[in-house]
Design a protein around this motif. Sequence first.
Motif, short mmCIF file in Angstrom:
data_model
loop_
_atom_site.label_atom_id
_atom_site.label_comp_id
_atom_site.label_asym_id
_atom_site.label_seq_id
_atom_site.Cartn_x
_atom_site.Cartn_y
_atom_site.Cartn_z
N ASN A 114 -6.54 -18.46 -60.26
CA ASN A 114 -6.05 -19.72 -59.72
C ASN A 114 -4.90 -20.32 -60.54
OD1 ASN A 114 -6.67 -21.76 -57.55
ND2 ASN A 114 -6.76 -23.10 -59.32
N PHE A 115 -4.64 -19.79 -61.74
CA PHE A 115 -3.50 -20.27 -62.52
C PHE A 115 -2.18 -19.84 -61.90
CE2 PHE A 115 -6.63 -20.40 -66.12
CZ PHE A 115 -6.52 -21.76 -66.36
N ILE A 116 -2.24 -18.88 -60.99
CA ILE A 116 -1.03 -18.42 -60.29
C ILE A 116 -0.90 -19.22 -58.99
CG2 ILE A 116 0.12 -16.44 -59.22
CD1 ILE A 116 -0.16 -16.31 -62.29
N ILE A 121 1.30 -17.51 -68.64
CA ILE A 121 0.97 -17.77 -70.06
C ILE A 121 -0.44 -18.33 -70.17
CG2 ILE A 121 1.54 -19.20 -72.07
CD1 ILE A 121 4.50 -19.00 -71.15
N LEU A 122 -0.78 -19.29 -69.30
CA LEU A 122 -2.12 -19.88 -69.33
C LEU A 122 -3.19 -18.87 -68.90
CD1 LEU A 122 -1.34 -23.42 -67.90
CD2 LEU A 122 -2.12 -22.88 -70.21
N LEU A 179 -14.00 -25.58 -62.67
CA LEU A 179 -13.90 -26.36 -63.91
C LEU A 179 -12.77 -25.88 -64.82
CD1 LEU A 179 -17.70 -26.78 -64.84
CD2 LEU A 179 -16.17 -28.45 -63.78
N ILE A 180 -12.60 -24.57 -64.95
CA ILE A 180 -11.63 -24.02 -65.91
C ILE A 180 -10.20 -24.50 -65.61
CG2 ILE A 180 -10.52 -21.90 -66.73
CD1 ILE A 180 -13.29 -20.58 -66.60
N PRO A 181 -9.66 -24.28 -64.40
CA PRO A 181 -8.28 -24.75 -64.15
C PRO A 181 -8.17 -26.27 -64.12
CG PRO A 181 -9.23 -23.88 -62.13
CD PRO A 181 -10.20 -23.56 -63.23
N THR A 182 -9.21 -26.96 -63.58
CA THR A 182 -9.13 -28.42 -63.47
C THR A 182 -9.13 -29.08 -64.83
OG1 THR A 182 -10.33 -28.28 -61.36
CG2 THR A 182 -10.15 -30.44 -62.38
N ILE A 183 -10.03 -28.66 -65.72
CA ILE A 183 -10.07 -29.23 -67.08
C ILE A 183 -8.78 -28.90 -67.83
CG2 ILE A 183 -11.23 -29.05 -69.33
CD1 ILE A 183 -13.86 -28.67 -67.79
N THR A 184 -8.28 -27.68 -67.63
CA THR A 184 -7.00 -27.30 -68.26
C THR A 184 -5.88 -28.20 -67.76
OG1 THR A 184 -7.73 -24.99 -68.39
CG2 THR A 184 -5.37 -25.41 -68.63
N GLY A 185 -5.81 -28.42 -66.46
CA GLY A 185 -4.77 -29.26 -65.88
C GLY A 185 -4.86 -30.70 -66.36
N ILE A 186 -6.06 -31.26 -66.39
CA ILE A 186 -6.25 -32.64 -66.85
C ILE A 186 -5.86 -32.76 -68.32
CG2 ILE A 186 -8.02 -34.38 -67.40
CD1 ILE A 186 -9.48 -33.46 -64.82
#
Length: 456
Positions: free
Chosen positions: A209-211, A252-253, A435-442
């Motif tokens: 989902n980072f892409i 990168i992420l 949770l992983i992408p959302t917490i990273t984004g926040i």
Amino acid sequence: MKDNLNEALKYTQKIRNSNSNIRDDIVSDIYKNAEEITNKCVKKDTKKILEQQRLDDIITSKAFGGPLMILILAITLWLTITGANFPSECIAKFLFYIEGKLTLFFKYINCPKWIHGLLILGVYRTLAWVISVMFPPMAIFFPIFTFLEDLGYLPRVCFNMDYIFKKAHAHGKQVLTMCMGLGCNAAGIISCRIIDSPREKLIAILTNNFIPCNGRFPTLIALSSIFVGIHFYNNSLFASLIVTLMIIIGVILTLLTSYVLSKTLLKGFPSSFTLELPPYRKPQIGRILFTSLIDRTIFVLGRAIAVAAPAGVLIYMLTNIYIGNLNIATHIVNFVNPFAKAIGLDGFILIAFILGFPANEIVIPILIMLYLSTGTMMEFENIHQLKALLLNNGWTALTFINTMLFCLLHFPCATTLWTIKKETGSIKWTILSVLIPTITGITICFINTKIFNILT
């Protein structure tokens, strides 16, 4: 037989003592034997092989491999952005023309206003947005992607990125799943089946989902065009460069998150795999059109429509049911606004992303609807009007940057989430993929806001 076994054991012990990679040595020996057999049985065009090797010396080199990948990505995005504008506009005009006729029909049969609102202004208009915005870019991007795949270029991308992914303790084939994720993250999740290792397959699924997918491109492209491209002569070129930068940040992420997962929840070392680069082939146009349009575009669009239809009902209800003087959506906006401001957004933006959960392509229409408080999704005639609306609602450079980043890093859409549940068969990994992408984004938006406030 016994002598051969002893000889094999001695050879194995010799390899172990030399600290070399047993698997690589065995594979190398197999290929050597296969090559000897092939040379005896098959006549090769030496000139053609040498030409392909010279081409590979450039495409897979450390000096040119990476820049060439970025250049091809930027060109692909530019072609997608430029080529999708006109057909998207035509499809939208046609579908909204049909909406007008349907409205007249509902009036003719004296249908209750709330049913017309629910079915036409809610469901139909949501589907019209999804189809008009999502179909043209997919119909361009997927054929280009399939063309590169049929040409034999994508395995070279995998080869170029394999070393970096091994450093992140992930599988080299994850590159291919990322490429597929550019078209649709749901398709990217399904393509993770090519990874044999269950651990590395899970890493690829959790980080896909980072892409940014085809559903997030409209938001990224629109914001890039407004705040960057609009100041230059060729805004599609600069918009494509900004979107390319977003994809690089996503890669990168992906690498960083893959490394963290391999050291924590999914401990382990990267498994080796032998990648045989196929010869460059003349692409088969018929196969490309069928695979890209029928197998991928129509399949993905069908899933998006399936989840977007009920979303239209929910969005219409939230914006048309009032508690006091405000509709439910506005009450929710006011509630989340303090948190949204802390991460450099506002409540309207955050709610637009939440309501866009069924299909990412409706985020901008929902945002317009919320800002104008119309209760139905609106369409603007040109990008300048949209820019004026955003600036009038307090958008700054920070809002633009953080909205782009949050668009890149927020939770997966409903279609992707459903696919993750089906592929993993686990609620646990499905929740983690949210949770992983959302917490990273926040986290990134919060840090970015703090830095921006300090500097200004």
